[in-house]
Design a protein around this motif. Structure first.
Motif, PDB file in Angstrom:
ATOM      1  N   ALA A 195       2.295 -58.768  -5.943  1.00  0.00           N
ATOM      2  CA  ALA A 195       1.270 -58.105  -6.742  1.00  0.00           C
ATOM      3  C   ALA A 195       0.185 -57.475  -5.874  1.00  0.00           C
ATOM      4  N   ASP A 196      -0.232 -58.162  -4.814  1.00  0.00           N
ATOM      5  CA  ASP A 196      -1.264 -57.596  -3.939  1.00  0.00           C
ATOM      6  C   ASP A 196      -0.807 -56.273  -3.340  1.00  0.00           C
ATOM      7  N   ARG A 197       0.454 -56.208  -2.962  1.00  0.00           N
ATOM      8  CA  ARG A 197       0.986 -54.963  -2.404  1.00  0.00           C
ATOM      9  C   ARG A 197       0.949 -53.839  -3.443  1.00  0.00           C
ATOM     10  N   LEU A 198       1.290 -54.164  -4.682  1.00  0.00           N
ATOM     11  CA  LEU A 198       1.272 -53.147  -5.738  1.00  0.00           C
ATOM     12  C   LEU A 198      -0.147 -52.659  -6.008  1.00  0.00           C
ATOM     13  N   TRP A 199      -1.093 -53.591  -6.090  1.00  0.00           N
ATOM     14  CA  TRP A 199      -2.480 -53.184  -6.319  1.00  0.00           C
ATOM     15  C   TRP A 199      -3.014 -52.369  -5.146  1.00  0.00           C
ATOM     16  N   HIS A 200      -2.585 -52.726  -3.923  1.00  0.00           N
ATOM     17  CA  HIS A 200      -3.008 -51.970  -2.752  1.00  0.00           C
ATOM     18  C   HIS A 200      -2.481 -50.532  -2.826  1.00  0.00           C
ATOM     19  N   LYS A 201      -1.222 -50.369  -3.215  1.00  0.00           N
ATOM     20  CA  LYS A 201      -0.661 -49.026  -3.357  1.00  0.00           C
ATOM     21  C   LYS A 201      -1.415 -48.224  -4.423  1.00  0.00           C
ATOM     22  N   LEU A 202      -1.757 -48.876  -5.512  1.00  0.00           N
ATOM     23  CA  LEU A 202      -2.525 -48.194  -6.552  1.00  0.00           C
ATOM     24  C   LEU A 202      -3.911 -47.798  -6.049  1.00  0.00           C
ATOM     25  N   ALA A 203      -4.543 -48.690  -5.290  1.00  0.00           N
ATOM     26  CA  ALA A 203      -5.869 -48.386  -4.747  1.00  0.00           C
ATOM     27  C   ALA A 203      -5.804 -47.197  -3.796  1.00  0.00           C
ATOM     28  N   LEU A 204      -4.776 -47.167  -2.927  1.00  0.00           N
ATOM     29  CA  LEU A 204      -4.623 -46.044  -2.002  1.00  0.00           C
ATOM     30  C   LEU A 204      -4.380 -44.743  -2.757  1.00  0.00           C
TER      31      LEU A 204
END
Length: 261
Positions: free
Chosen positions: A195-204
């Motif tokens: 999930a952290d990776r997905l949220w990071h991609k969304l933030a970028l």
């Protein structure tokens, strides 16, 4: 759209990366930007409980999804089950793998002559026009997101105006609309990716600004509880003044709904 977000951000499921995504939305709002989000959902063929759940979730957050429908397997009772704000795209012909042993799965690859593949796609487009005259847009979604260059070259000749893959197709003469986020861990748990990776991609993606639409790819038939929860959180967080959910034909001006002239 206005919706309280503090409960989501302060929940036990909250994370620094999720808060980074929310911060990126706040920064976009401070810049006066409206970030565009869009949703592509693959493999629709018939009404089902998972499809109804997806449409209910979208309706609650003002999300106009595009359903990638498999023409050869599409049932006539699917169209009456779709609200007017749903778009339909073409998902190959039969979603049938023609790759050989050791090759990655693909229906529209180089294993068969391009004219044969294009003939199937033209047949599929005609079938979808008959089934979904009020929902169809001339957008092709290749099964397994793979398509041979010679098949791509022939798409305008059969009436396809744009292409949507996922990372594997990056160059085409047609307008290309690829989602950036796929929450499913296809090669591992088949549940939610980290999930952290997905949220990071969304933030970028959000930090890049309003020029590039942010696409999310889903497969309603393959969702488990964790994937449904993530998707609902994304939609809740994007009930934000810096966000708007749009359909592909709002992003690509030449992609119109309905039959050709």
């Amino acid at each position: 759209m206005n919706s309280p977000l503090n409960s989501s951000l302060n929940s036990p499921l909250s994370s620094p990366m999720k808060q980074a995504f929310r911060a990126a939305l706040d920064h976009a709002h401070d810049r006066g930007e409206r970030l565009r989000f869009w949703l592509r959902d693959d493999d629709a063929t018939e009404p089902s409980a998972p499809l109804e759940r997806l449409l209910d979730l979208c309706a609650g957050h003002g999300v106009p999804p595009v359903l990638a429908v498999i023409p050869a397997r599409a049932r006539a009772d699917l169209a009456p089950a779709l609200p007017a704000w749903v778009r339909v795209a073409q998902h190959g012909w039969a979603h049938q793998n023609h790759a050989g042993p050791g090759e990655k799965m693909q229906e529209l690859g180089p294993q068969r002559p391009a004219p044969q593949v294009l003939s199937e796609l033209a047949q599929g487009l005609d079938r979808l026009r008959g089934l979904f005259p009020d929902h169809l847009i001339e957008l092709l979604v290749p099964p397994w997101n793979r398509i041979a260059p010679e098949v791509m070259d022939g798409l305008p000749g059969i009436g396809i105006r744009a292409l949507s893959a996922y990372g594997k197709v990056t160059t085409t003469a047609l307008p290309l609309l690829n989602p950036q986020i796929d929450p499913i861990d296809w090669h591992g748990s088949r549940s939610l990716h980290d999930a952290d990776r997905l949220w990071h991609k969304l933030a970028l993606a959000a930090a890049q600004g309003e020029e590039r639409p942010i696409g999310i790819l889903t497969h309603h038939l393959d969702h488990d509880a964790a994937i449904w929860a993530f998707l609902e959180e994304v939609m809740t967080l994007t009930d934000h003044p810096a966000c708007r959910w749009v359909a592909p034909d709002d992003i690509i001006p030449g992609l119109i709904t309905g039959s050709p002239d």
